[in-house]
Motif scaffolding. Structure first.
Motif, mmCIF file in Angstrom:
data_model
loop_
_atom_site.group_PDB
_atom_site.id
_atom_site.type_symbol
_atom_site.label_atom_id
_atom_site.label_comp_id
_atom_site.label_asym_id
_atom_site.label_seq_id
_atom_site.Cartn_x
_atom_site.Cartn_y
_atom_site.Cartn_z
ATOM 1 N N ASP A 150 0.708 -1.079 -0.050
ATOM 2 C CA ASP A 150 -0.105 0.045 -0.114
ATOM 3 C C ASP A 150 0.682 1.328 0.109
ATOM 4 N N ARG A 151 0.196 2.235 -0.101
ATOM 5 C CA ARG A 151 0.845 3.789 -0.181
ATOM 6 C C ARG A 151 2.063 3.915 0.887
ATOM 7 N N ARG A 152 1.589 3.725 2.068
ATOM 8 C CA ARG A 152 2.620 3.547 3.319
ATOM 9 C C ARG A 152 4.055 3.329 2.971
ATOM 10 N N TYR A 153 3.693 1.898 2.331
ATOM 11 C CA TYR A 153 4.943 1.410 2.099
ATOM 12 C C TYR A 153 5.788 1.881 1.001
ATOM 13 N N ILE A 154 4.975 2.063 0.143
ATOM 14 C CA ILE A 154 5.702 2.919 -1.301
ATOM 15 C C ILE A 154 6.517 3.997 -0.874
ATOM 16 N N GLY A 155 6.097 4.860 0.059
ATOM 17 C CA GLY A 155 7.146 5.740 0.337
ATOM 18 C C GLY A 155 8.330 5.283 1.279
ATOM 19 N N THR A 156 7.999 4.438 1.934
ATOM 20 C CA THR A 156 9.482 3.897 2.808
ATOM 21 C C THR A 156 10.471 3.164 1.936
ATOM 22 N N ILE A 157 10.104 2.464 0.731
ATOM 23 C CA ILE A 157 10.781 1.969 -0.251
ATOM 24 C C ILE A 157 11.342 3.063 -0.995
ATOM 25 N N ASN A 158 10.829 3.916 -1.495
ATOM 26 C CA ASN A 158 11.425 5.149 -2.214
ATOM 27 C C ASN A 158 12.503 5.692 -1.688
ATOM 28 N N HIS A 159 12.245 5.917 0.005
ATOM 29 C CA HIS A 159 13.276 6.605 0.575
ATOM 30 C C HIS A 159 14.468 5.778 1.091
ATOM 31 N N SER A 160 14.332 4.350 1.034
ATOM 32 C CA SER A 160 15.500 3.550 1.166
ATOM 33 C C SER A 160 16.256 3.331 -0.137
ATOM 34 N N VAL A 161 15.578 3.388 -1.372
ATOM 35 C CA VAL A 161 16.338 3.324 -2.571
ATOM 36 C C VAL A 161 17.319 4.558 -2.831
ATOM 37 N N ILE A 162 16.439 5.791 -2.682
ATOM 38 C CA ILE A 162 17.324 6.861 -2.716
ATOM 39 C C ILE A 162 18.362 7.061 -1.844
ATOM 40 N N GLU A 163 18.229 6.869 -0.478
ATOM 41 C CA GLU A 163 19.640 6.926 0.504
ATOM 42 C C GLU A 163 20.637 5.902 0.349
ATOM 43 N N LEU A 221 8.555 -0.552 -11.684
ATOM 44 C CA LEU A 221 8.647 0.291 -12.686
ATOM 45 C C LEU A 221 8.399 1.838 -12.173
ATOM 46 N N ALA A 222 7.357 1.829 -11.211
ATOM 47 C CA ALA A 222 6.841 3.224 -10.488
ATOM 48 C C ALA A 222 7.992 3.721 -9.737
ATOM 49 N N ILE A 223 8.603 2.789 -8.794
ATOM 50 C CA ILE A 223 9.639 3.131 -7.947
ATOM 51 C C ILE A 223 10.767 3.748 -8.795
ATOM 52 N N GLU A 224 11.101 3.005 -9.686
ATOM 53 C CA GLU A 224 12.283 3.697 -10.903
ATOM 54 C C GLU A 224 11.825 4.770 -11.242
ATOM 55 N N SER A 225 10.627 5.225 -11.559
ATOM 56 C CA SER A 225 10.158 6.569 -12.135
ATOM 57 C C SER A 225 10.191 7.383 -11.147
ATOM 58 N N TYR A 226 9.927 7.203 -10.030
ATOM 59 C CA TYR A 226 10.071 7.965 -8.821
ATOM 60 C C TYR A 226 11.446 8.394 -8.400
ATOM 61 N N LYS A 266 7.958 13.592 -1.093
ATOM 62 C CA LYS A 266 6.619 13.507 -1.100
ATOM 63 C C LYS A 266 6.627 12.437 -2.410
ATOM 64 N N THR A 267 5.774 11.555 -2.656
ATOM 65 C CA THR A 267 5.611 10.654 -3.982
ATOM 66 C C THR A 267 5.082 11.299 -4.836
ATOM 67 N N SER A 268 3.802 11.960 -4.627
ATOM 68 C CA SER A 268 3.179 12.650 -5.842
ATOM 69 C C SER A 268 2.891 14.214 -5.430
ATOM 70 N N GLY A 269 2.488 15.126 -6.488
ATOM 71 C CA GLY A 269 2.012 16.329 -6.057
ATOM 72 C C GLY A 269 0.878 16.639 -5.267
ATOM 73 N N GLY A 270 0.052 15.343 -5.229
ATOM 74 C CA GLY A 270 -1.053 15.496 -4.602
ATOM 75 C C GLY A 270 -1.129 15.422 -3.075
ATOM 76 N N SER A 271 0.159 14.900 -2.427
ATOM 77 C CA SER A 271 0.544 14.765 -0.997
ATOM 78 C C SER A 271 1.038 16.069 -0.497
ATOM 79 N N ILE A 272 1.337 16.986 -1.475
ATOM 80 C CA ILE A 272 2.106 18.273 -0.943
ATOM 81 C C ILE A 272 1.135 19.272 -0.618
ATOM 82 N N PRO A 273 1.199 19.651 0.529
ATOM 83 C CA PRO A 273 0.290 20.763 0.824
ATOM 84 C C PRO A 273 0.323 22.081 -0.100
#
Length: 768
Positions: A539-552, A595-600, A652-659
């Motif tokens: 789910d969406r919570r996990y995707i953010g965690t995975i993105n952060h881990s890959v980037i770091e 593929l989505a994580i690679e794009s992000y 933030k994964t997408s623009g929709g989650s940015i205030p």
């Protein structure tokens, strides 16, 4: 003789027009509809001459098997064919499942091999699928297996009519080719009737509709709907319980347009003193939990275990749950043990269990474990909450309200399981299941309901651009009744549990309260996990965690960008994450996510590697802020240090989650400013922002920006923040959190509710 009987108002017109038939057997598709038609016959004094049964009971009464024939249920056939597929094709469960579903659909049209041979000419079906269909057919024929579809053929041949009995098949949304052939076979030996509304039959203008496979001579009349007027009440999304408590009182009755109620739907319709009955998947969550535990064992043992080892593991688990009096989970474990034992005894190849086998056993349990219902107890019984099927039996509809939600109409949208070229071939062998016919039938029932004095309650926005709604209300002049609910319920509820408001708070803890006090109380006081999640998907919570881990991991270990290195890192990170969290996503979902994580991650990694080349710059990931301030705790995604100055960033994964700017300035979204405040206590803080991984151009910045200038926009920037004013505001919020004793459901915006599990059952107060 087989007759398609066209009635004007109700099916019992058939009984009155055939007085020479003294007794009737009424055959229905399900126990629910059998109960409904039995009730109609009792009310009209016809029960003494009519026996109402299900199609399953009818088949059981008339089916005779030879010694060489073996009757199998769907789950038993699935296990047999999976074993056959695994040994002859491969261990890809997803491909097997598609082929099995296609096979069962094929058999509803044709029991010979002719249809499969037609399908084999299609380029859209994989060769593995066609080979599977051929093997399945050979297996079923060679072992003389009798499934549901074969039962219809045998009953057609074996049926013996009783004297002076007529047979009525009613309540079927669809009759397939084998069922129609059975009715025709019966019609050669007895009087067999299939009643259908004349109004609905006149709308069956194509060969795909099942009535046209029974009656080919009857001419259809041109339909000209008489316009009828109807006032309806419109209620806001998510606030049904609040309105129903005002509208549905005393002898007034509510009918949901849903054809089956689950507990979440009932909670959103709940009305004091009204009875309801709802389906309840008693074992659903425990099956998920045990599946996850078995998957954990598989992961720890290289993805494979002997069935004997799994039996031993489940025995230990059963003893633990017995000691804890967890009998639902104990029943689930014992069912798992029985299924695995039976599975392992099928063939040598089944003596070891893999993830693909586990998926099969989980699905078999879903078919075999008992279904349960929940009923409520009321002190003063003033009626029931009905479902859509009740429209079939209603006569006087005064004081009855039909509630239709957008979700109800969503269930009527066409969802094809197979491609159009497959359906074209199916249509040559028998009728197709048609949503158009369902809608025509429902339209007729709604018109009868309105003409009998019934009233409509529609969810707000239901009629706006919805083609299903337009079809359902064709010929109905709908007028919105401007409802003024006399009393608004605050939905404030006193509870003994209070959330602990400590000295150091995470921004997310405070943000949840700002978003919705009720959500905050449920999550932090009552310990309810309000995020939608399942072991079946990431789910969406996990995707953010995975993105952060890959980037770091990439930026800290590499100096230049390589697609191949990134893809390998994503693959390893994803696999590790799935194992650690005992998830069971489908293969296609994993590939899509990769593929989505690679794009992000690609763009931000390239940019950070460019920034990293400056020798005066240091990139710091996941910095704990609790050690540098007395007010907040949590982790900053990224700190960039240049000389003695710092910049704070949050991914933030997408623009929709940015205030937006207003939410930040008015302190309705506090995360970044809280980090800003915390880090600025002991450091020279110059700027920062929200970095949008989906598109860096959608990022938002605060203060000076020196690293991401090409993505900078004045409309998405705040030059400075009054941190003292912010902290004063936070103190007021924190003080309120510690002192309040009521927690109204008051979401700051609709977006707050989007991923909240309580959303379907939450009667919200005014959105502020």
């Amino acid at each position: 003789m087989l007759n398609l009987y066209l009635y004007e108002n109700q099916f019992d017109e058939l009984l009155a027009s055939n007085e020479n038939i003294k007794n009737w057997q009424i055959i229905c598709p399900s126990p629910q509809r059998a109960d409904l038609y039995r009730d109609i016959l009792i009310r009209r004094g016809l029960a003494s001459t009519c026996e109402t049964i299900t199609i399953a009971k009818f088949l059981s009464d008339h089916l005779e098997l030879s010694e060489s024939q073996t009757k199998l249920s769907k789950s038993e056939l699935m296990v047999d064919l999976w074993t056959f597929w695994k040994s002859a094709v491969n261990d890809d469960y997803e491909k097997f499942h598609f082929s099995f579903e296609l096979f069962t659909e094929v058999r509803s049209y044709d029991l010979s091999q002719n249809l499969i041979e037609e399908l084999s000419q299609l380029e859209t079906l994989e060769k593995e699928c066609i080979a599977g269909l051929m093997r399945f057919h050979t297996y079923v024929e060679n072992f003389n297996i009798v499934d549901e579809q074969k039962s219809y053929q045998l009953v057609s041949e074996q049926f013996r009519a009783e004297e002076n009995i007529g047979y009525i098949f009613i309540g079927f949304d669809h009759l397939n080719a084998n069922q129609i052939d059975m009715l025709k076979g019966m019609g050669n030996k007895a009087e067999v009737y299939v009643p259908i509304s004349k109004e609905v039959f006149n709308q069956c203008d194509g060969k795909v509709f099942w009535p046209n496979w029974i009656e080919t001579q009857q001419l259809k009349e041109e339909i000209d709907f008489e316009n009828i007027d109807c006032e309806y009440i419109s209620i806001p999304s998510g606030r049904s319980a609040e309105y129903f408590s005002e509208l549905i009182r005393q002898d007034k009755q509510l009918i949901s347009f849903s054809n089956s109620l689950d507990l979440s739907q009932v909670n959103s319709l709940l009305i004091p003193e009204k009875r309801f009955k709802t389906d309840f998947a008693l074992f659903f969550s425990s099956v998920d939990q045990i599946t996850s535990k078995i998957q954990e064992q598989l992961n720890l043992n290289g993805g494979v275990l002997s069935c004997d080892d799994i039996q031993k593991f489940l025995t230990k688990l059963s003893l633990l749950n017995f000691n804890e009096d967890n009998f639902i989970k104990l029943k689930t474990i014992l069912s798992f043990k029985n299924e695995i034992k039976a599975y392992s005894e099928k063939a040598t190849i089944n003596e070891e269990l893999r993830s693909s086998d586990l998926k099969l056993i989980k699905e078999v349990l879903g078919l075999n474990l008992p279904r349960t219902s929940v009923v409520n107890l009321t002190k003063d019984d003033t009626g029931t909450i009905g479902i859509r099927d009740n429209l079939l039996s209603l006569e006087d509809c005064e004081n009855k309200y039909l509630y239709i939600s957008k979700d109800d109409l969503g269930a009527l949208t066409t969802a094809q399981r197979f491609s159009n070229d497959v359906l074209v071939i199916f249509s040559a062998f028998g009728p197709l299941q048609s949503k158009a016919l369902d809608i025509a039938s429902l339209r007729s029932l709604i018109r009868q309901f309105i003409q009998s004095g019934g009233k409509l309650i529609l969810e707000e926005g239901l009629l706006h651009g919805n083609s299903i709604a337009e079809s359902l209300f064709d010929g109905v002049n709908l007028n919105d009744y401007n409802l003024e609910v006399s009393k608004r319920l605050s939905f404030e509820k006193r509870a003994q549990q209070k959330a602990s408001v400590g000295e150091k708070l995470s921004p997310s803890f405070i943000q949840t309260y700002i978003d919705c006090p009720k959500k905050w109380h449920l999550k932090y006081a009552q310990g309810v996990d309000l995020d939608v999640s399942s072991s079946a998907f990431i789910d969406r919570r996990y995707i953010g965690t995975i993105n952060h881990s890959v980037i770091e991991a990439y930026v800290e270990k590499h100096e230049s960008f390589s697609e191949s290195i990134l893809r390998e890192l994503i693959k390893n990170t994803l696999n590790r994450f799935i194992v650690e969290n005992s998830l069971l996503p489908e293969r296609i979902d994993i590939e899509s996510l990769r593929l989505a994580i690679e794009s992000y991650c690609s763009s931000i990694i390239i940019k950070l590697l460019e920034i990293k080349k400056d020798k005066d710059v240091e990139l710091i990931f996941e910095r704990d802020i609790s050690k540098v301030n007395e007010e907040y705790k949590g982790f900053i995604d990224l700190l960039i240090k240049k000389g003695n100055d710092f910049y704070v960033y949050d991914f933030k994964t997408s623009g929709g989650s940015i205030p937006n700017k207003t939410d930040i300035v008015d302190y309705r979204k506090i995360q970044l400013i809280a980090y800003y405040r915390a880090w600025s206590r002991e450091h020279s803080l110059k700027g920062g922002g929200y970095l949008c991984l989906e598109n860096l151009k959608d990022s938002f910045f605060i203060g000076d920006e020196v690293f991401f200038g090409e993505f900078h926009s004045k409309s998405k920037q705040i030059e400075e923040v009054d941190l003292d004013e912010f902290q004063d505001h936070m103190k007021e919020i924190i003080k309120e959190m510690g002192s309040v004793e009521t927690w109204p459901a008051r979401p700051m915006s609709n977006q707050t509710c989007t991923f909240c599990v309580a959303n379907p059952v939450c009667a919200k107060g005014e959105i502020q």
